[in-house]
Write a protein that holds these residues in place. Structure first.
Motif, PDB file in Angstrom:
ATOM      1  N   PRO A  64      -7.693   3.727  -0.224  1.00  0.00           N
ATOM      2  CA  PRO A  64      -8.034   2.500  -0.944  1.00  0.00           C
ATOM      3  C   PRO A  64      -7.819   1.274  -0.046  1.00  0.00           C
ATOM      4  CG  PRO A  64      -6.629   3.933  -2.266  1.00  0.00           C
ATOM      5  CD  PRO A  64      -6.613   4.487  -0.882  1.00  0.00           C
ATOM      6  N   GLU A  65      -8.429   0.179  -0.413  1.00  0.00           N
ATOM      7  CA  GLU A  65      -8.365  -1.016   0.435  1.00  0.00           C
ATOM      8  C   GLU A  65      -7.054  -1.775   0.281  1.00  0.00           C
ATOM      9  OE1 GLU A  65     -11.703  -3.594   0.185  1.00  0.00           O
ATOM     10  OE2 GLU A  65     -13.159  -2.005   0.631  1.00  0.00           O
ATOM     11  N   THR A  66      -6.468  -1.738  -0.906  1.00  0.00           N
ATOM     12  CA  THR A  66      -5.263  -2.535  -1.157  1.00  0.00           C
ATOM     13  C   THR A  66      -4.156  -1.669  -1.753  1.00  0.00           C
ATOM     14  OG1 THR A  66      -5.861  -3.130  -3.428  1.00  0.00           O
ATOM     15  CG2 THR A  66      -6.725  -4.536  -1.646  1.00  0.00           C
ATOM     16  N   VAL A  67      -2.925  -2.187  -1.655  1.00  0.00           N
ATOM     17  CA  VAL A  67      -1.781  -1.500  -2.237  1.00  0.00           C
ATOM     18  C   VAL A  67      -1.937  -1.391  -3.754  1.00  0.00           C
ATOM     19  CG1 VAL A  67       0.713  -1.675  -2.642  1.00  0.00           C
ATOM     20  CG2 VAL A  67      -0.218  -2.095  -0.350  1.00  0.00           C
ATOM     21  N   PRO A  74      -3.837   6.892  -7.376  1.00  0.00           N
ATOM     22  CA  PRO A  74      -3.161   7.731  -6.391  1.00  0.00           C
ATOM     23  C   PRO A  74      -3.948   8.978  -6.015  1.00  0.00           C
ATOM     24  CG  PRO A  74      -2.116   7.919  -8.550  1.00  0.00           C
ATOM     25  CD  PRO A  74      -3.070   6.781  -8.635  1.00  0.00           C
ATOM     26  N   GLU A  75      -4.837   9.417  -6.912  1.00  0.00           N
ATOM     27  CA  GLU A  75      -5.583  10.651  -6.630  1.00  0.00           C
ATOM     28  C   GLU A  75      -6.433  10.536  -5.367  1.00  0.00           C
ATOM     29  OE1 GLU A  75      -8.114   7.957  -9.160  1.00  0.00           O
ATOM     30  OE2 GLU A  75      -6.022   8.640  -9.220  1.00  0.00           O
ATOM     31  N   ALA A  76      -6.715   9.314  -4.913  1.00  0.00           N
ATOM     32  CA  ALA A  76      -7.530   9.130  -3.703  1.00  0.00           C
ATOM     33  C   ALA A  76      -6.874   9.743  -2.477  1.00  0.00           C
ATOM     34  CB  ALA A  76      -7.781   7.639  -3.459  1.00  0.00           C
ATOM     35  N   ARG A 156       1.477  20.121  -3.268  1.00  0.00           N
ATOM     36  CA  ARG A 156       0.619  20.340  -2.101  1.00  0.00           C
ATOM     37  C   ARG A 156      -0.762  19.715  -2.298  1.00  0.00           C
ATOM     38  NH1 ARG A 156       0.396  23.777   2.293  1.00  0.00           N
ATOM     39  NH2 ARG A 156      -1.722  24.191   3.050  1.00  0.00           N
ATOM     40  N   ASN A 157      -1.282  19.785  -3.497  1.00  0.00           N
ATOM     41  CA  ASN A 157      -2.621  19.259  -3.771  1.00  0.00           C
ATOM     42  C   ASN A 157      -2.596  17.994  -4.622  1.00  0.00           C
ATOM     43  OD1 ASN A 157      -4.156  21.321  -2.389  1.00  0.00           O
ATOM     44  ND2 ASN A 157      -3.417  22.713  -3.979  1.00  0.00           N
ATOM     45  N   ARG A 158      -1.469  17.322  -4.629  1.00  0.00           N
ATOM     46  CA  ARG A 158      -1.318  16.079  -5.371  1.00  0.00           C
ATOM     47  C   ARG A 158      -1.020  14.919  -4.428  1.00  0.00           C
ATOM     48  NH1 ARG A 158       3.108  18.256  -9.770  1.00  0.00           N
ATOM     49  NH2 ARG A 158       1.708  19.396 -11.169  1.00  0.00           N
ATOM     50  N   VAL A 189       2.716   2.973  -0.979  1.00  0.00           N
ATOM     51  CA  VAL A 189       1.636   3.569  -1.774  1.00  0.00           C
ATOM     52  C   VAL A 189       1.902   5.065  -1.902  1.00  0.00           C
ATOM     53  CG1 VAL A 189      -0.059   1.839  -1.048  1.00  0.00           C
ATOM     54  CG2 VAL A 189       0.175   3.966   0.262  1.00  0.00           C
ATOM     55  N   PRO A 190       1.216   5.763  -2.811  1.00  0.00           N
ATOM     56  CA  PRO A 190       1.371   7.218  -2.878  1.00  0.00           C
ATOM     57  C   PRO A 190       0.880   7.893  -1.593  1.00  0.00           C
ATOM     58  CG  PRO A 190       0.388   6.355  -4.892  1.00  0.00           C
ATOM     59  CD  PRO A 190       0.370   5.239  -3.892  1.00  0.00           C
ATOM     60  N   ALA A 191       1.270   9.139  -1.432  1.00  0.00           N
ATOM     61  CA  ALA A 191       0.867   9.911  -0.251  1.00  0.00           C
ATOM     62  C   ALA A 191       0.466  11.318  -0.659  1.00  0.00           C
ATOM     63  CB  ALA A 191       2.001   9.975   0.770  1.00  0.00           C
ATOM     64  N   GLY A 192      -0.533  11.856   0.006  1.00  0.00           N
ATOM     65  CA  GLY A 192      -0.932  13.231  -0.231  1.00  0.00           C
ATOM     66  C   GLY A 192       0.129  14.208   0.240  1.00  0.00           C
ATOM     67  N   GLY A 193       0.350  15.248  -0.542  1.00  0.00           N
ATOM     68  CA  GLY A 193       1.391  16.211  -0.201  1.00  0.00           C
ATOM     69  C   GLY A 193       1.010  17.205   0.875  1.00  0.00           C
ATOM     70  N   LYS A 194      -0.293  17.480   1.020  1.00  0.00           N
ATOM     71  CA  LYS A 194      -0.712  18.568   1.910  1.00  0.00           C
ATOM     72  C   LYS A 194      -0.188  18.428   3.338  1.00  0.00           C
ATOM     73  CE  LYS A 194      -4.526  20.743   1.208  1.00  0.00           C
ATOM     74  NZ  LYS A 194      -5.950  21.150   1.074  1.00  0.00           N
TER      75      LYS A 194
END
Length: 286
Positions: A64-67, A74-76, A156-158, A189-194
């Motif tokens: 995403p462009e902004t916080v 977060p799914e992005a 892992r996929n979140r 920001v959120p982070a991908g778990g993978k």
């Protein structure tokens, strides 16, 4: 290079490549890590451009462009593997007329070393870099920092956000309470778990994407910067990464910055880190 990597490049990133090619100055590509966005490099961009570089700040695929947007969606961040992200940055770098300097923090530091190992960098600076296959130390603080993700296999996929207390421990333990809260509100920001699951299992999986070609002589000069008080990537991890690469014929150095934590690229002491990187590049980058 996969078609999927090309499809993840945004119009903004393409425009950055065009501007860099037209500028006639050496390019520098900044790569952020988990729980941050490209905007975390804004002050670095200004400083490096004052020193004659043209700066690019690509995102990871679908950033995403902004916080605010990142925290709302977060799914992005979910589902991106280390290999997919590395291929995305490779495609961007191959769009440049000149090999860039690459500077990365945390998982961005791991990606920096992967890209350098592919022969894509004129020189590299990996700041508190996440570990790759062959890096064996597992300090308790690193496990605690990763636990918000690794503690649940479904992550892992979140995409996983950090609470303030988790951010305080993993990123902002070396600054005061007021600055820690300001950093959390401004940058987190959120982070991908993978990627974290891939790095955690790297030494158990011979086919892992969390691996670096440490012997490629076309890697170029490499500096690893470690923060003395970093809980997420402690000295033992950064130094093990260095030892894996110190026999490379290209210049390989490591420096430990005293009193610094994992937020060292974004906190009030960022300039010390940036100046350390610039000094190395001035000495070594052709």
């Amino acid at each position: 290079m996969s078609d999927s990597a090309a499809r993840t490049i945004t119009e903004h990133e393409l425009e950055q490549c065009k501007q860099a090619n037209a500028a006639g100055r050496p390019p520098v590509v900044f790569i952020h890590g988990l729980w941050l966005l490209p905007s975390s490099w804004e002050r670095w961009v200004t400083l490096f451009e004052e020193h004659g570089y043209v700066a690019l700040t690509p995102g990871w695929p679908d950033d995403p462009e902004t916080v605010a947007e990142a925290n709302a969606h977060p799914e992005a961040f979910a589902g991106k593997s280390i290999g997919q992200v590395a291929d995305h940055f490779e495609e961007i770098i191959r769009g440049l007329d000149t090999k860039p300097v690459v500077v990365g923090h945390s998982f961005g530091g791991l990606l920096t070393q992967i890209l350098a190992g592919r022969g894509l960098a004129a020189a590299s600076v990996a700041i508190d870099p996440a570990p790759f296959r062959g890096v064996l130390p597992l300090p308790i603080s690193a496990l605690k920092s990763a636990f918000p993700v690794l503690g649940n296999p479904a992550n892992r996929n979140r995409a996983v956000p950090l609470t303030y207390d988790q951010f305080r421990f993993g990123f902002a333990n070396a600054v005061d309470e007021d600055e820690a809260r300001q950093l959390y509100e401004t940058y987190a920001v959120p982070a991908g778990g993978k990627p974290l699951f891939q790095a955690a299992a790297a030494n158990l999986n011979p086919w892992t994407e969390a691996k670096v070609d440490t012997k490629n002589p076309d890697r170029g000069p490499l500096l690893i910067i470690s923060g003395e008080k970093d809980n997420t990537v402690p000295w033992a991890v950064a130094n093990a990464s260095y030892k894996q690469q110190q026999e490379n014929p290209a210049i390989t150095e490591i420096v430990e910055l005293q009193g610094r934590g994992h937020a060292l690229t974004i906190d009030s002491g960022w300039r010390e880190v940036a100046d350390t990187a610039l000094d190395f590049l001035k000495r070594t980058a052709s």
